[in-house]
Scaffold this active site. Structure first.
Site, PDB file in Angstrom:
ATOM      1  N   HIS A 146     -58.103 -55.415  -4.321  1.00 50.46           N
ATOM      2  CA  HIS A 146     -57.996 -54.257  -3.418  1.00 50.46           C
ATOM      3  C   HIS A 146     -59.378 -53.754  -2.992  1.00 50.46           C
ATOM      4  O   HIS A 146     -59.537 -52.571  -2.684  1.00 50.46           O
ATOM      5  CB  HIS A 146     -57.222 -53.103  -4.064  1.00 50.46           C
ATOM      6  CG  HIS A 146     -55.945 -53.528  -4.743  1.00 50.46           C
ATOM      7  ND1 HIS A 146     -54.728 -53.589  -4.097  1.00 50.46           N
ATOM      8  CD2 HIS A 146     -55.715 -53.960  -6.008  1.00 50.46           C
ATOM      9  CE1 HIS A 146     -53.806 -54.012  -4.943  1.00 50.46           C
ATOM     10  NE2 HIS A 146     -54.382 -54.250  -6.104  1.00 50.46           N
ATOM     11  N   SER A 267     -81.601 -55.042  15.453  1.00 46.31           N
ATOM     12  CA  SER A 267     -80.960 -54.200  16.452  1.00 46.31           C
ATOM     13  C   SER A 267     -81.999 -53.821  17.487  1.00 46.31           C
ATOM     14  O   SER A 267     -83.176 -53.697  17.183  1.00 46.31           O
ATOM     15  CB  SER A 267     -80.407 -52.954  15.760  1.00 46.31           C
ATOM     16  OG  SER A 267     -80.363 -51.877  16.679  1.00 46.31           O
ATOM     17  N   LYS A 273     -82.486 -52.628  10.900  1.00 46.75           N
ATOM     18  CA  LYS A 273     -81.238 -53.369  10.717  1.00 46.75           C
ATOM     19  C   LYS A 273     -81.421 -54.875  10.655  1.00 46.75           C
ATOM     20  O   LYS A 273     -82.284 -55.445  11.304  1.00 46.75           O
ATOM     21  CB  LYS A 273     -80.245 -53.018  11.828  1.00 46.75           C
ATOM     22  CG  LYS A 273     -79.711 -51.604  11.640  1.00 46.75           C
ATOM     23  CD  LYS A 273     -78.554 -51.321  12.536  1.00 46.75           C
ATOM     24  CE  LYS A 273     -77.303 -52.046  12.063  1.00 46.75           C
ATOM     25  NZ  LYS A 273     -76.239 -51.923  13.058  1.00 46.75           N
ATOM     26  N   GLU A 280     -70.476 -62.746  11.456  1.00 45.05           N
ATOM     27  CA  GLU A 280     -69.537 -61.967  12.279  1.00 45.05           C
ATOM     28  C   GLU A 280     -68.939 -62.815  13.404  1.00 45.05           C
ATOM     29  O   GLU A 280     -67.734 -62.764  13.671  1.00 45.05           O
ATOM     30  CB  GLU A 280     -70.246 -60.762  12.894  1.00 45.05           C
ATOM     31  CG  GLU A 280     -70.665 -59.720  11.890  1.00 45.05           C
ATOM     32  CD  GLU A 280     -71.467 -58.618  12.568  1.00 45.05           C
ATOM     33  OE1 GLU A 280     -70.887 -57.575  12.869  1.00 45.05           O
ATOM     34  OE2 GLU A 280     -72.672 -58.821  12.818  1.00 45.05           O
TER      35      GLU A 280
END
Ligand code: ARG
Length: 452
Positions: A146, A267, A273, A280
């Site tokens: 979970h 970024s 970043k 992704e």
């Protein structure tokens, strides 16, 4: 050659099916040799066709082939050019053949090659996973259910879970290969052929282990593509899950791995970043792989026997899935091989919180308490420790004894490391089990190297 001069753009498949030129030429050469061997055409014509096909292949590979979209597809383009190059014998090539069995042959040959490449790419990824496990044999990390910290596990055990997934994928691809490995040529348009052909000879030349049993099925069957797409979709799903973990693990919240610079991007406005774009995009590409599977299912569902032109729609999705899958497998091999494992962060996360609560219950069970009762006590202890902001190790023994007289000083011997080593069952995370699994995986990968 009796071809219509102009066809509508709508029916043209040349812009994508030209990718089948090698398979088409190899299939035609094998067919011509068979026709000559069987005396259906002369040896001289057979030789002229085979030599002419070699010229055609060279023209295509040198970028000199005069493509004619008005001829619709790769098959007609090659046959027409062959005629220009060698004259009359080219008109005999299509004897005892139809485009229906021809295209089925080409696609089967293409998908067999793609599957062999996919199995090779999976081998590289599985090796990278085993390497990551072997390089970090003792690193503990939280195992999750979970997405909540559940019990400590070895990082190696986690990597080997993916090894299992990708090994099943390789197995599924081999099964898809076996289904594609059936030679359809000799079915004609649908009913078989009134010539003394030798189908086994063609199969042997093209490296097929079997020939199709029913001409009607052979020209209308694309199940072997569904097998491939299904295997690819499951594999893409596994890649997406691994991608998701790498995305989570490389976040500040987890901090378990640092992906190589090559696999992250900055970024444009936030200089701190390091976005895990490759993982992704891989996760995102799963959608198109599923899409092609569903697309083909839908294309085939209403088709009466035998060949229907709808089936031409089988190719773009196939090519897209092959390209997507092979590129993604390659990127993940590199991403896993190049990622940096942050052992201290993983170990810290495994020892924070109450991941040893199950072990506390197991401790009481070892002293004779029924599991359900032990579970209740471990839960209450976790709750109290949490409320007081104390770890299990900082809780005085007097507090333990309030819950059960079975608790003694050895309760402080419950550690992450001990929790892991106690899970010494087949398939468990114990150190010895993980080492044995690494050894077994390496032997398996080596055996595959020797006989792929
Ligand atoms: N371009 C066609 C396909 O991919 C080749 C077979 C065409 N056969 C025919 N009878 N029109 O399916």
């Amino acid at each position: 050659m009796g071809l219509r001069e102009v066809v509508s753009d709508y029916t043209v498949s040349l812009h994508y099916d030209r990718r089948l030129y090698r398979q088409d030429i190899a299939g035609s050469a094998a067919h011509a040799r068979m026709l000559a061997k069987q005396g259906i055409i002369s040896e001289a014509d057979g030789d002229a066709i085979v030599n002419g096909l070699n010229l055609v292949q060279r023209e295509i590979e040198e970028g000199k082939f005069p493509w004619m979209p008005e001829l619709e597809d790769i098959h007609m383009n090659i046959e027409r050019r062959l005629h220009e190059l060698i004259g009359e014998p080219a008109l005999r090539l299509h004897t005892a053949r139809s485009r229906n069995d021809q295209v089925a042959l080409d696609v089967r040959m293409f998908v067999k090659e793609a599957i062999t490449e996919a199995i090779g790419a999976l081998h590289a990824l599985r090796s990278a996973l085993v390497c990551a496990a072997e390089a970090n044999p003792d690193s503990a990390m939280p195992g999750y259910t979970h997405l909540q910290r559940a019990q400590p596990v070895l990082f190696a055990h986690h990597m080997l879970a993916y090894y299992e997934m990708f090994s099943r994928d390789a197995e599924r691809f081999s099964q898809a290969f076996a289904r594609a490995d059936v030679m359809p040529l000799g079915s004609g348009a649908l009913a078989g052929l009134p010539y003394p052909i030798d189908r086994r000879f063609v199969a042997d030349q093209l490296g097929f282990s079997r020939i199709s049993a029913n001409s009607m099925d052979a020209v209308s069957d694309r199940d072997f593509l569904l097998d491939f797409h299904s295997a690819a979709a499951i594999c893409a799903m596994h890649l997406s899950r691994l991608g998701e973990e790498l995305i989570l693990w490389s976040s500040d919240e987890f901090g378990f791995v640092r992906l190589a610079d090559a696999h992250t991007t900055g970024s444009s406005i936030m200089p701190q970043k390091r976005n895990p774009d490759f993982a992704e995009i891989a996760r995102g590409k799963t959608g198109r792989v599923y899409g092609s599977l569903i697309g083909l299912f839908t294309t085939l569902k209403g088709l009466p026997l035998t060949y229907n032109r709808d089936m031409q729609e089988d190719k773009e999705g196939l090519f897209d899935t092959v390209d997507t899958l092979l590129a993604t497998l390659k990127i993940f091999s590199d991403m896993v091989a190049d990622m940096q494992i942050r052992r201290e962060r993983m170990a810290a996360a495994a020892s924070e919180g109450y991941l040893l609560a199950t072990d506390l219950a197991d401790y009481l069970v070892a002293k004779g308490m029924p599991f359900r009762e032990a579970y209740r006590i471990a839960a209450a202890l976790s709750e109290e420790a949490g409320r007081r902001g104390l770890g299990f190790h900082s809780l005085p023994i007097s507090d333990y004894k309030r819950y059960s007289p079975l608790f003694e000083a050895d309760v402080y011997g419950i550690t992450v490391d001990r929790s892991i080593s106690l899970r010494d069952v087949p398939g468990g995370t114990a150190h010895g089990r993980a080492l044995a699994a690494i050894g077994a995986a390496k032997r398996q990968l080596e055996a595959e190297d020797e006989s792929p």
